[in-house]
Design a protein around this motif. Structure first.
Motif, PDB file in Angstrom:
ATOM      1  N   ARG A 117       0.273  12.823 -31.770  1.00  0.00           N
ATOM      2  CA  ARG A 117       0.306  12.087 -33.035  1.00  0.00           C
ATOM      3  C   ARG A 117      -1.068  11.488 -33.249  1.00  0.00           C
ATOM      4  O   ARG A 117      -1.481  10.604 -32.496  1.00  0.00           O
ATOM      5  CB  ARG A 117       1.390  11.015 -33.019  1.00  0.00           C
ATOM      6  CG  ARG A 117       1.558  10.330 -34.373  1.00  0.00           C
ATOM      7  CD  ARG A 117       2.839   9.532 -34.438  1.00  0.00           C
ATOM      8  NE  ARG A 117       4.030  10.372 -34.371  1.00  0.00           N
ATOM      9  CZ  ARG A 117       4.524  11.070 -35.380  1.00  0.00           C
ATOM     10  NH1 ARG A 117       3.928  11.050 -36.565  1.00  0.00           N
ATOM     11  NH2 ARG A 117       5.615  11.789 -35.224  1.00  0.00           N
ATOM     12  N   LEU A 118      -1.758  11.972 -34.258  1.00  0.00           N
ATOM     13  CA  LEU A 118      -3.151  11.609 -34.517  1.00  0.00           C
ATOM     14  C   LEU A 118      -3.248  10.700 -35.732  1.00  0.00           C
ATOM     15  O   LEU A 118      -2.704  11.019 -36.795  1.00  0.00           O
ATOM     16  CB  LEU A 118      -3.971  12.884 -34.750  1.00  0.00           C
ATOM     17  CG  LEU A 118      -5.452  12.718 -35.062  1.00  0.00           C
ATOM     18  CD1 LEU A 118      -6.189  12.093 -33.891  1.00  0.00           C
ATOM     19  CD2 LEU A 118      -6.066  14.071 -35.416  1.00  0.00           C
ATOM     20  N   SER A 119      -3.932   9.580 -35.554  1.00  0.00           N
ATOM     21  CA  SER A 119      -4.179   8.646 -36.666  1.00  0.00           C
ATOM     22  C   SER A 119      -5.674   8.409 -36.775  1.00  0.00           C
ATOM     23  O   SER A 119      -6.309   7.976 -35.809  1.00  0.00           O
ATOM     24  CB  SER A 119      -3.461   7.317 -36.440  1.00  0.00           C
ATOM     25  OG  SER A 119      -2.061   7.486 -36.453  1.00  0.00           O
ATOM     26  N   ILE A 120      -6.212   8.692 -37.942  1.00  0.00           N
ATOM     27  CA  ILE A 120      -7.636   8.505 -38.188  1.00  0.00           C
ATOM     28  C   ILE A 120      -7.798   7.304 -39.122  1.00  0.00           C
ATOM     29  O   ILE A 120      -7.259   7.291 -40.234  1.00  0.00           O
ATOM     30  CB  ILE A 120      -8.272   9.752 -38.835  1.00  0.00           C
ATOM     31  CG1 ILE A 120      -7.906  11.002 -38.042  1.00  0.00           C
ATOM     32  CG2 ILE A 120      -9.785   9.583 -38.946  1.00  0.00           C
ATOM     33  CD1 ILE A 120      -8.386  11.002 -36.619  1.00  0.00           C
ATOM     34  N   LEU A 121      -8.553   6.325 -38.654  1.00  0.00           N
ATOM     35  CA  LEU A 121      -8.706   5.090 -39.427  1.00  0.00           C
ATOM     36  C   LEU A 121      -9.923   5.162 -40.352  1.00  0.00           C
ATOM     37  O   LEU A 121     -10.888   5.860 -40.081  1.00  0.00           O
ATOM     38  CB  LEU A 121      -8.847   3.908 -38.466  1.00  0.00           C
ATOM     39  CG  LEU A 121      -7.688   3.750 -37.468  1.00  0.00           C
ATOM     40  CD1 LEU A 121      -7.952   2.572 -36.555  1.00  0.00           C
ATOM     41  CD2 LEU A 121      -6.366   3.578 -38.209  1.00  0.00           C
ATOM     42  N   ARG A 128     -11.296  12.819 -40.284  1.00  0.00           N
ATOM     43  CA  ARG A 128     -11.143  12.072 -41.534  1.00  0.00           C
ATOM     44  C   ARG A 128      -9.712  11.573 -41.647  1.00  0.00           C
ATOM     45  O   ARG A 128      -8.795  12.144 -41.039  1.00  0.00           O
ATOM     46  CB  ARG A 128     -11.466  12.965 -42.715  1.00  0.00           C
ATOM     47  CG  ARG A 128     -12.913  13.406 -42.812  1.00  0.00           C
ATOM     48  CD  ARG A 128     -13.289  13.653 -44.262  1.00  0.00           C
ATOM     49  NE  ARG A 128     -12.500  14.723 -44.842  1.00  0.00           N
ATOM     50  CZ  ARG A 128     -12.868  15.993 -44.827  1.00  0.00           C
ATOM     51  NH1 ARG A 128     -14.003  16.330 -44.258  1.00  0.00           N
ATOM     52  NH2 ARG A 128     -12.119  16.904 -45.391  1.00  0.00           N
ATOM     53  N   PRO A 129      -9.466  10.536 -42.447  1.00  0.00           N
ATOM     54  CA  PRO A 129      -8.096  10.022 -42.614  1.00  0.00           C
ATOM     55  C   PRO A 129      -7.104  11.106 -43.037  1.00  0.00           C
ATOM     56  O   PRO A 129      -5.923  11.027 -42.680  1.00  0.00           O
ATOM     57  CB  PRO A 129      -8.261   8.944 -43.687  1.00  0.00           C
ATOM     58  CG  PRO A 129      -9.654   8.435 -43.483  1.00  0.00           C
ATOM     59  CD  PRO A 129     -10.462   9.647 -43.107  1.00  0.00           C
ATOM     60  N   SER A 130      -7.553  12.117 -43.775  1.00  0.00           N
ATOM     61  CA  SER A 130      -6.649  13.184 -44.203  1.00  0.00           C
ATOM     62  C   SER A 130      -6.151  14.034 -43.033  1.00  0.00           C
ATOM     63  O   SER A 130      -5.203  14.815 -43.184  1.00  0.00           O
ATOM     64  CB  SER A 130      -7.342  14.095 -45.228  1.00  0.00           C
ATOM     65  OG  SER A 130      -8.499  14.688 -44.662  1.00  0.00           O
ATOM     66  N   HIS A 131      -6.777  13.892 -41.870  1.00  0.00           N
ATOM     67  CA  HIS A 131      -6.344  14.634 -40.686  1.00  0.00           C
ATOM     68  C   HIS A 131      -5.202  13.929 -39.957  1.00  0.00           C
ATOM     69  O   HIS A 131      -4.661  14.456 -38.989  1.00  0.00           O
ATOM     70  CB  HIS A 131      -7.515  14.820 -39.721  1.00  0.00           C
ATOM     71  CG  HIS A 131      -8.616  15.665 -40.279  1.00  0.00           C
ATOM     72  ND1 HIS A 131      -9.958  15.384 -40.063  1.00  0.00           N
ATOM     73  CD2 HIS A 131      -8.589  16.775 -41.060  1.00  0.00           C
ATOM     74  CE1 HIS A 131     -10.683  16.288 -40.673  1.00  0.00           C
ATOM     75  NE2 HIS A 131      -9.891  17.139 -41.295  1.00  0.00           N
ATOM     76  N   THR A 132      -4.839  12.755 -40.402  1.00  0.00           N
ATOM     77  CA  THR A 132      -3.732  12.026 -39.787  1.00  0.00           C
ATOM     78  C   THR A 132      -2.448  12.826 -39.920  1.00  0.00           C
ATOM     79  O   THR A 132      -2.026  13.174 -41.019  1.00  0.00           O
ATOM     80  CB  THR A 132      -3.566  10.651 -40.457  1.00  0.00           C
ATOM     81  OG1 THR A 132      -4.723   9.850 -40.177  1.00  0.00           O
ATOM     82  CG2 THR A 132      -2.330   9.941 -39.932  1.00  0.00           C
ATOM     83  N   SER A 133      -1.822  13.140 -38.765  1.00  0.00           N
ATOM     84  CA  SER A 133      -0.633  13.974 -38.762  1.00  0.00           C
ATOM     85  C   SER A 133      -0.161  14.139 -37.323  1.00  0.00           C
ATOM     86  O   SER A 133      -0.764  13.615 -36.394  1.00  0.00           O
ATOM     87  CB  SER A 133      -0.949  15.351 -39.357  1.00  0.00           C
ATOM     88  OG  SER A 133       0.225  16.126 -39.512  1.00  0.00           O
ATOM     89  N   GLN A 134       0.947  14.877 -37.168  1.00  0.00           N
ATOM     90  CA  GLN A 134       1.352  15.282 -35.831  1.00  0.00           C
ATOM     91  C   GLN A 134       0.966  16.743 -35.640  1.00  0.00           C
ATOM     92  O   GLN A 134       1.214  17.575 -36.512  1.00  0.00           O
ATOM     93  CB  GLN A 134       2.849  15.111 -35.623  1.00  0.00           C
ATOM     94  CG  GLN A 134       3.309  15.679 -34.269  1.00  0.00           C
ATOM     95  CD  GLN A 134       4.646  15.178 -33.814  1.00  0.00           C
ATOM     96  OE1 GLN A 134       4.739  14.284 -32.980  1.00  0.00           O
ATOM     97  NE2 GLN A 134       5.680  15.763 -34.356  1.00  0.00           N
ATOM     98  N   TYR A 135       0.380  17.051 -34.474  1.00  0.00           N
ATOM     99  CA  TYR A 135      -0.045  18.408 -34.153  1.00  0.00           C
ATOM    100  C   TYR A 135       0.796  18.918 -32.980  1.00  0.00           C
ATOM    101  O   TYR A 135       0.835  18.320 -31.910  1.00  0.00           O
ATOM    102  CB  TYR A 135      -1.537  18.423 -33.812  1.00  0.00           C
ATOM    103  CG  TYR A 135      -2.398  18.088 -35.012  1.00  0.00           C
ATOM    104  CD1 TYR A 135      -2.643  16.762 -35.356  1.00  0.00           C
ATOM    105  CD2 TYR A 135      -2.937  19.090 -35.822  1.00  0.00           C
ATOM    106  CE1 TYR A 135      -3.395  16.439 -36.470  1.00  0.00           C
ATOM    107  CE2 TYR A 135      -3.693  18.779 -36.937  1.00  0.00           C
ATOM    108  CZ  TYR A 135      -3.915  17.450 -37.252  1.00  0.00           C
ATOM    109  OH  TYR A 135      -4.667  17.139 -38.365  1.00  0.00           O
TER     110      TYR A 135
END
Lengths: 114, 112
Positions: B108-112, B82-89
């Motif tokens: 670096r994860l980006s969820i559109l 989901r977009p809320s998962h956009t972050s760096q892990y």
């Protein structure tokens, strides 16, 4: 509440100058304090680790100090270089669990200008 | 110098997809960790492992899951991004006692 506060939030200095970054913590019980350097787009890299009995530790041009009584630490950078531009993160470990839990500060963003 | 590797480094993907972030270390460390880091914020622990077949949730609630079938491998999975998962892990290992943690360079994860 266990916390780690760093100051300043950001800092700009000229190449060749010295600077000092601050870290105050309320973590208890205390095990050790770590300073990490995180370059943009990279993972943190350890600079120093200090235990309760150590009040200063150096790693090249980086010198960390620890005052366990006042719960303060500083990281002094001597003769700064462009490659010192990074985020510097203070991390404190407690002795309260098997994991030795780590408490992270938000970092100081250092920019060194030529 | 890196002895801990994360792949992919960057990932842009659509909502609802299943994602697995890979983390491998060659140092033989028993302890491994996953952190989430947003810009200007501190690292938050989302999962950790003491060793093979040991996994625990961290401080920050996360919809991700992890597994530890081999000492060197600690993958993180999001079943439905989901977009809320956009972050760096960031993945890390070691750090026992007064030893430093070793970090990977992150995904670096980006969820559109």
């Amino acid at each position: 509440k266990n916390q780690v506060e760093q100051s300043p939030q950001s800092l700009i200095i000229l190449e060749g100058k010295n600077c000092t970054l601050q870290c105050n913590y309320t973590v208890s019980p205390f095990s050790n304090l770590r300073w990490y350097k995180q370059d943009t787009g990279r993972g943190p890299v350890s600079l120093t680790i200090m235990t309760f009995s150590e009040n200063t530790k150096s790693n090249g041009r980086y010198t960390a100090t620890l005052d366990a009584d006042t719960k303060q630490s500083s990281l002094h950078i001597t003769a700064s270089q462009l490659s010192d531009s990074a985020s510097y993160i203070c991390v404190v470990s407690d002795r309260g669990s098997t994991l030795g839990r780590l408490y992270f500060g938000r970092g100081t963003q250092l920019t060194v200008w030529p | 110098e890196a002895d801990i590797y994360q792949t992919p480094r960057y990932l842009v993907i659509g909502t609802g997809k299943k994602i697995t972030l890979e983390c491998s270390q060659t140092m033989g460390h028993d302890k491994m960790y996953w952190y989430q880091q947003d810009p200007g914020m501190e690292l938050h622990l989302i999962h950790y492992s003491y060793g093979v077949n040991s996994t625990e949730k961290g401080d920050l609630s996360s919809e991700s899951t992890v597994s530890r079938i081999r000492t060197e491998h600690f993958p993180l999975t999001l079943e439905s991004a989901r977009p809320s998962h956009t972050s760096q892990y960031l993945c890390a290992s070691g750090g026992q006692g007064h030893q430093p943690q070793h970090f990977g360079d992150g995904t670096r994860l980006s969820i559109l």
